[in-house]
Design a protein around this motif. Structure first.
Motif, PDB file in Angstrom:
ATOM      1  N   LEU A 189       0.808  -1.205   0.000  1.00 54.44           N
ATOM      2  CA  LEU A 189       0.000   0.000   0.000  1.00 54.44           C
ATOM      3  C   LEU A 189       0.845   1.260   0.000  1.00 54.44           C
ATOM      4  N   SER A 190       2.154   1.129   0.249  1.00 55.82           N
ATOM      5  CA  SER A 190       3.016   2.303   0.235  1.00 55.82           C
ATOM      6  C   SER A 190       3.303   2.793  -1.169  1.00 55.82           C
ATOM      7  N   VAL A 191       2.909   2.024  -2.186  1.00 55.33           N
ATOM      8  CA  VAL A 191       3.143   2.429  -3.561  1.00 55.33           C
ATOM      9  C   VAL A 191       2.224   3.600  -3.908  1.00 55.33           C
ATOM     10  N   SER A 192       2.799   4.627  -4.517  1.00 54.14           N
ATOM     11  CA  SER A 192       1.993   5.778  -4.935  1.00 54.14           C
ATOM     12  C   SER A 192       1.074   5.369  -6.074  1.00 54.14           C
ATOM     13  N   SER A 193      -0.220   5.418  -5.836  1.00 56.64           N
ATOM     14  CA  SER A 193      -1.170   4.912  -6.817  1.00 56.64           C
ATOM     15  C   SER A 193      -1.270   5.800  -8.046  1.00 56.64           C
ATOM     16  N   SER A 194      -1.047   7.103  -7.891  1.00 58.91           N
ATOM     17  CA  SER A 194      -1.218   8.010  -9.019  1.00 58.91           C
ATOM     18  C   SER A 194       0.036   8.176  -9.861  1.00 58.91           C
ATOM     19  N   LYS A 195       1.164   7.699  -9.389  1.00 60.81           N
ATOM     20  CA  LYS A 195       2.427   7.886 -10.101  1.00 60.81           C
ATOM     21  C   LYS A 195       3.132   6.543 -10.236  1.00 60.81           C
ATOM     22  N   ILE A 196       2.740   5.779 -11.233  1.00 65.39           N
ATOM     23  CA  ILE A 196       3.369   4.484 -11.514  1.00 65.39           C
ATOM     24  C   ILE A 196       3.803   4.465 -12.966  1.00 65.39           C
ATOM     25  N   ASP A 197       5.081   4.261 -13.196  1.00 67.73           N
ATOM     26  CA  ASP A 197       5.627   4.063 -14.524  1.00 67.73           C
ATOM     27  C   ASP A 197       5.896   2.570 -14.700  1.00 67.73           C
ATOM     28  N   LEU A 198       5.618   2.066 -15.890  1.00 71.16           N
ATOM     29  CA  LEU A 198       5.675   0.629 -16.145  1.00 71.16           C
ATOM     30  C   LEU A 198       6.723   0.313 -17.191  1.00 71.16           C
ATOM     31  N   LEU A 199       7.466  -0.755 -16.924  1.00 69.24           N
ATOM     32  CA  LEU A 199       8.435  -1.299 -17.871  1.00 69.24           C
ATOM     33  C   LEU A 199       8.064  -2.758 -18.085  1.00 69.24           C
ATOM     34  N   ALA A 200       7.463  -3.062 -19.241  1.00 71.24           N
ATOM     35  CA  ALA A 200       6.915  -4.390 -19.509  1.00 71.24           C
ATOM     36  C   ALA A 200       7.770  -5.119 -20.539  1.00 71.24           C
ATOM     37  N   VAL A 201       8.132  -6.364 -20.200  1.00 73.63           N
ATOM     38  CA  VAL A 201       8.897  -7.237 -21.093  1.00 73.63           C
ATOM     39  C   VAL A 201       8.042  -8.477 -21.321  1.00 73.63           C
ATOM     40  N   ALA A 202       7.507  -8.627 -22.532  1.00 69.67           N
ATOM     41  CA  ALA A 202       6.612  -9.736 -22.859  1.00 69.67           C
ATOM     42  C   ALA A 202       6.974 -10.273 -24.233  1.00 69.67           C
ATOM     43  N   PRO A 203       6.696 -11.561 -24.499  1.00 69.31           N
ATOM     44  CA  PRO A 203       7.041 -12.142 -25.802  1.00 69.31           C
ATOM     45  C   PRO A 203       6.343 -11.446 -26.958  1.00 69.31           C
ATOM     46  N   THR A 204       6.851 -11.677 -28.151  1.00 68.72           N
ATOM     47  CA  THR A 204       6.254 -11.098 -29.349  1.00 68.72           C
ATOM     48  C   THR A 204       4.869 -11.692 -29.588  1.00 68.72           C
ATOM     49  N   GLY A 205       3.955 -10.855 -30.059  1.00 68.90           N
ATOM     50  CA  GLY A 205       2.602 -11.306 -30.348  1.00 68.90           C
ATOM     51  C   GLY A 205       1.744 -11.556 -29.136  1.00 68.90           C
ATOM     52  N   SER A 206       2.107 -10.982 -27.981  1.00 70.54           N
ATOM     53  CA  SER A 206       1.357 -11.214 -26.748  1.00 70.54           C
ATOM     54  C   SER A 206       0.360 -10.113 -26.430  1.00 70.54           C
ATOM     55  N   GLY A 207       0.153  -9.144 -27.327  1.00 73.27           N
ATOM     56  CA  GLY A 207      -0.871  -8.130 -27.107  1.00 73.27           C
ATOM     57  C   GLY A 207      -0.409  -6.916 -26.339  1.00 73.27           C
ATOM     58  N   LYS A 208       0.824  -6.486 -26.527  1.00 71.24           N
ATOM     59  CA  LYS A 208       1.315  -5.302 -25.819  1.00 71.24           C
ATOM     60  C   LYS A 208       0.654  -4.024 -26.328  1.00 71.24           C
ATOM     61  N   THR A 209       0.309  -3.972 -27.622  1.00 65.28           N
ATOM     62  CA  THR A 209      -0.333  -2.775 -28.168  1.00 65.28           C
ATOM     63  C   THR A 209      -1.676  -2.520 -27.499  1.00 65.28           C
ATOM     64  N   LEU A 210      -2.471  -3.548 -27.342  1.00 66.19           N
ATOM     65  CA  LEU A 210      -3.757  -3.402 -26.663  1.00 66.19           C
ATOM     66  C   LEU A 210      -3.569  -3.049 -25.192  1.00 66.19           C
ATOM     67  N   ALA A 211      -2.488  -3.538 -24.583  1.00 63.66           N
ATOM     68  CA  ALA A 211      -2.262  -3.299 -23.160  1.00 63.66           C
ATOM     69  C   ALA A 211      -1.967  -1.839 -22.863  1.00 63.66           C
ATOM     70  N   PHE A 212      -1.296  -1.125 -23.766  1.00 65.48           N
ATOM     71  CA  PHE A 212      -1.049   0.291 -23.474  1.00 65.48           C
ATOM     72  C   PHE A 212      -2.082   1.221 -24.101  1.00 65.48           C
ATOM     73  N   LEU A 213      -2.878   0.743 -25.064  1.00 62.32           N
ATOM     74  CA  LEU A 213      -3.894   1.614 -25.664  1.00 62.32           C
ATOM     75  C   LEU A 213      -5.132   1.740 -24.794  1.00 62.32           C
ATOM     76  N   ILE A 214      -5.538   0.662 -24.126  1.00 61.42           N
ATOM     77  CA  ILE A 214      -6.756   0.709 -23.303  1.00 61.42           C
ATOM     78  C   ILE A 214      -6.631   1.736 -22.182  1.00 61.42           C
TER      79      ILE A 214
END
Length: 720
Positions: free
Chosen positions: A212-237
């Protein structure tokens, strides 16, 4: 009827079944389950063992098995009260709060899908002074890949189904309808882990008190996922949903401010992102624009972004028509948009005189190449121009080196220090094994010995002669062919131009795509390839990243990739969205043996993830041990220039006698050197005679000049 004929007929093989018509091909249809990993969870996990429980179950099982003649009424049917995620329906009252999973259940689901979320904080650990005599392994502080950084594992709420986004995370109703219309039901691993964190991190981490100590309004994400796993949809939504929610509370409903910027390394990937974003934002009022040359983008009512590079694509126009086209482009009205998708060079040139003050979300797709040496200065310049204190940064890629993670963390920390605000929390999400190829495709490493051997091997793929049993594992069109340089792609295209018979379409079924083509020509080739008009597309690494081809049956690496990351992205063009049956073929020669160990290790790791036993693996341990290990300097040169024998005249052999002799490059041809020499001599003689005839008609010189011209023409023909 003779019974012997019936028995003998049943023993014969059915040619229709063995002909390969029922093969499992990636282009055969849509995969019902796009998830790559779903490891089983033991039923006894988290449950206490009871005394004599095994004996009771054994007695019950034995009595049930021995009672053969028991009536059906005595059998007890156990009803499963847990419904699958796909069977859940959206409740009528959208204001009902959905029940969240318990912390232990979240851990089990994340572990089952091989999801690992880590909080990377920038607080440094206090270093203790230790004497040399008292040094030990236990006293040494543990350091992560990001340096002296404290890492903390997180267990956020996983997204089990897309229809829970409305009830649990409060996305727009129209956005939810667009997702349902596109057929999205079951999320992939990267969507399962990233969407809850980006939509409502306080809800995603509500069941974990220590998080709960994580700042909920200020989270930057670094995602490493295989090719063709839907990363485009994950950041567009999350981007589209945040713009919709913000416009609801705004007083000016018709105002379109530039609130999100998506940076992609190639134009093809940028066009694909725009296409997917328009499908999701249909009917929401959110505008998405791809930045092009001579385009004016209105960021606010007073600020404007203008791409001043107005060079015409077609080379057949004169200077007057170019000036006319530039004037028409400058007179066009400015474009209003909420989401801008652009390549780094074009966007940086457009904002060189201003700042992106209204941008609240910055997305770096294929972040490892955007922060590499080629695009690093341009990407960092765009990053620095986003001066909004509420900026959220997300980085996405299938491969992410430790140096890229360190650079991203340092840029985020330095930015918050300049603004004098509370630093945001950087969360790293890893799906599966980091920097590995997808496990649902078949890898083949083929030794061709020489360049003519690779050409013969590729022709065998075009005209397979294997038996019916091996036909199910052969590579069938459509497929991609990757080369190291643009000249080699052109040469391979001209060599294979007439290999496809005219009955099947002939030369129209094969094409080449590279960066020297104009934007309309590249877009036309991409459209024809997606429509199935082109079966074989020869290209460079320009199509190796991010571009989604759902109907690709395989990938051919005609030239060995420059790095392990390049191999992962190349072969990731097949087997998209959980489809199985894709084939990745890599040809290598004697010149490639010092560089293929990294590729062989990636293939071994991919087969291990797929559950293939070590005895059946194509990369045996003795083979990996026998391959030479390249040094860091060799890897750096290989990544920058490629294999030395196929650099196309780069380096020392760019000019001089070595370049004329062909040393420093390898020609793609099935003809021998002697045959090519005779052909060049014949062409040179023809050119020389043509020039002599032109000079004789014009009567521009004497016999001596004609003789010199003829000699020059013949000499140039030899060097051609």
């Amino acid at each position: 009827m003779d019974i012997l004929k019936l028995l003998s007929r049943s023993r014969k093989k059915d040619n229709k079944v063995s002909s390969g018509t029922g093969n499992n091909l990636p282009s055969a249809g849509t995969s019902e389950n796009p998830q790559l990993f779903h490891d089983p969870i033991p039923a006894s996990r988290g449950q206490k063992r009871k005394r004599n429980a095994g004996e009771t179950e054994k007695n019950e099982t034995t009595s049930e098995v021995l009672d053969f003649f028991a009536p059906p009424a005595t059998k007890v049917k156990i009803k499963n009260t847990i419904e699958p995620a796909s069977a859940l329906q959206l409740p009528k009252n959208t204001q009902d709060v959905a029940t969240l999973l318990e912390d232990e259940e979240c851990r089990q689901i994340l572990r089952s899908h091989r999801l690992k979320a880590t909080l990377l904080t920038s607080s440094k650990l206090p270093e203790k002074k230790i004497k040399k005599s008292n040094k030990s392994k236990k006293d040494k502080p543990k350091k992560s890949k990001l340096g002296n950084v404290r890492n903390k594992e997180l267990h956020p709420q996983p997204l089990t189904a897309f229809n829970t986004l409305r009830t649990t995370y409060g996305i727009s109703k129209r956005l939810g309808e667009n997702l349902a219309a596109q057929g999205y039901k079951l999320p992939t691993e990267v969507q399962m882990g990233s969407l809850p964190l980006l939509l409502q991190s306080e809800t995603a981490l509500s069941k974990s008190p220590e998080e709960l100590s994580v700042s909920s309004s200020k989270i930057d994400l670094l995602a490493v996922a295989p090719t063709g796993s839907g990363k485009t949809l994950a950041f567009l939504i999350p981007v589209i949903n945040s713009i919709i929610q913000r416009r609801r509370t705004s007083t000016e409903k018709g105002l379109h401010e530039l609130e999100a910027v998506v940076v992609a390394p190639t134009k093809e990937l940028a066009a694909q992102i725009v296409n997917e974003a328009k499908k999701l934002s249909l009917g929401t009022g959110v505008k998405v624009v791809e930045m092009r040359k001579c385009m004016r983008v209105l960021a606010t009512n007073t600020e404007e972004i203008h791409a001043e590079d107005c060079e015409e694509e077609s080379g057949g126009e004169d200077e007057q028509s170019r000036l006319t086209g530039a004037n028409k482009a400058s007179e066009q009205s400015s474009v209003k948009t909420n989401i801008l998708v652009a390549t780094p060079g074009l966007l940086l040139s457009a904002i060189s005189k201003g700042k992106l003050a209204t941008v609240r979300t910055l997305v770096l797709d294929e972040a490892d190449v955007l922060l590499d040496e080629l695009f690093r200065d341009q990407t960092c310049g765009i990053w620095e121009s986003c001066i909004n204190p509420d900026l959220r940064v997300t980085l996405w890629s299938a491969t992410m080196g430790s140096n890229i993670e360190t650079l991203a963390a340092s840029i985020i920390e330095s930015r918050w220090n300049k603004l004098g605000l509370e630093p945001s929390s950087l969360v790293r999400l890893i799906v599966g094994l980091k920097d590995s190829a997808i496990p649902n495709i078949t890898h083949r490493l083929v030794y061709a010995a020489t360049e003519p051997g690779k050409l013969l091997a590729l022709r065998q793929l075009l005209h397979p002669t294997s038996s019916s049993e091996e036909a199910s594992q052969s590579l069938r069109p459509p497929f991609l062919v990757f080369t190291q340089t643009i000249p080699r792609a052109k040469a391979l295209f001209s060599e294979l131009l007439y290999d496809i018979p005219a009955e099947a379409g002939g030369s129209t079924r094969i094409a080449v795509l590279h960066s020297e083509l104009s934007d309309p020509a590249r877009a036309l080739i991409m459209t024809r390839f997606r429509n199935g008009e082109i079966w074989i597309l020869i290209t460079t690494d320009i199509l190796s990243r991010g571009v989604d081809f759902r109907g690709i049956n395989g990938v051919v690496n005609y030239d060995v990739p420059n790095s392990g990351a390049a191999y992962i992205h190349r072969v990731g063009r097949t087997g998209r969205a959980g489809r199985s049956g894709g084939v990745a073929v890599t040809f290598y020669t004697k010149d490639d043996i010092p560089y293929i160990k990294s590729i062989a290790q990636i293939i071994a790791a991919s087969e291990k993830q797929a559950g293939k036993p070590a005895s059946e693996s194509s990369m045996q341990k003795w083979l990996l041990d026998s391959l030479p290990t390249p040094s860091k300097e060799v890897k750096k040169k290989l990544k920058k220039y490629g294999v030395e024998a196929r650099r196309g005249g780069l380096g020392e052999a760019k000019e001089g006698v070595e370049a004329k002799k062909g040393k420093g490059r390898m020609q793609i041809s099935s003809k021998s050197g002697y045959e090519r020499k005779l052909e060049n001599n014949r062409k040179g003689a023809i050119k020389g005679s043509q020039r002599r005839a032109q000079l004789a008609e014009g009567d521009s010189g004497g016999d001596g000049e004609d003789g010199v011209t003829a000699e020059e023409g013949e000499f140039e023909g030899l060097d051609d």
